[in-house]
Design a protein around this motif. Structure first.
Motif, mmCIF file in Angstrom:
data_model
loop_
_atom_site.group_PDB
_atom_site.id
_atom_site.type_symbol
_atom_site.label_atom_id
_atom_site.label_comp_id
_atom_site.label_asym_id
_atom_site.label_seq_id
_atom_site.Cartn_x
_atom_site.Cartn_y
_atom_site.Cartn_z
ATOM 1 N N ASN A 33 59.311 96.445 7.837
ATOM 2 C CA ASN A 33 60.069 95.192 7.827
ATOM 3 C C ASN A 33 59.449 94.132 6.920
ATOM 4 O OD1 ASN A 33 62.005 96.218 9.569
ATOM 5 N ND2 ASN A 33 60.917 95.499 11.384
ATOM 6 N N LYS A 37 61.306 92.760 3.619
ATOM 7 C CA LYS A 37 61.560 91.314 3.531
ATOM 8 C C LYS A 37 60.942 90.724 2.259
ATOM 9 C CE LYS A 37 60.919 87.038 6.116
ATOM 10 N NZ LYS A 37 60.329 86.416 7.293
ATOM 11 N N SER A 38 59.839 91.285 1.790
ATOM 12 C CA SER A 38 59.169 90.804 0.583
ATOM 13 C C SER A 38 59.753 91.400 -0.697
ATOM 14 C CB SER A 38 57.672 91.135 0.658
ATOM 15 O OG SER A 38 57.081 90.475 1.745
#
Length: 178
Positions: A33, A37-38
């Protein structure tokens, strides 16, 4: 876990969740995750490791298209100088290198995007370097550039280098597909 940008677009340092107590060490190196997300490719397809003696240089390796990959590298025993060279033709950093010390007793890993050659110098006997890659190994697409062809000072007098790694072309002779 923290994702840290470097001066090279496509190279990130991963500050891991590292816990040490009287029992030993626990280190979380990857979180799907957080990577997603990055904006980092987190679809790893293979995991492997190498064990090297002191003064071994491995590199500079990569896979060419269509089997190129992102790579997550960390050390679970010992210490290395990790070196990455930009081989992307249109990059302002083409031919430049990024180097960092990675050790098992620290909380740092490196994420390397497509278009970089990767290698390292082992600083201790029995150093274990771990790799996660986003593509499957393909012998026909496995390639490299010569470890001493891009002006990095490895700071070792008698490095131990494989015949294969010594046979790679120099960076200036390599026609990059990236």
């Amino acid at each position: 876990m923290e994702i840290i940008k470097t001066k090279f677009e496509g190279i990130y340092l991963i500050k891991t969740n590292f816990f040490k107590d009287f029992r030993g060490v626990f280190n979380k190196v990857f979180n799907y995750n957080i990577f997603k997300k990055s904006g980092l490719n987190s679809e790893f397809k293979e995991f492997f490791y190498s064990i090297s003696q002191k003064n071994v240089i491995r590199g500079m390796h990569f896979q060419v298209p269509p089997y190129e990959h992102e790579k997550l590298v960390f050390v679970s025993n010992g210490c290395i100088i990790d070196v990455v060279v930009d081989i992307r033709k249109n990059s302002e950093n083409f031919g430049k290198f990024f180097a960092i010390r990675l050790c098992s007793e620290e909380n740092l890993a490196i994420y390397i995007s497509k278009g970089f050659a990767h290698g390292f110098l082992s600083l201790e006997d029995n150093t274990i370097v771990n790799y996660l890659t986003t593509s499957i190994y393909s012998k026909e697409h496995d390639f490299g550039i010569k470890w001493n062809s891009f002006r990095y000072n490895w700071s070792v007098k008698n490095p131990i280098v494989s015949e294969r790694d010594n046979s790679f072309p120099e960076l200036k002779e390599f026609d990059s597909p990236f």
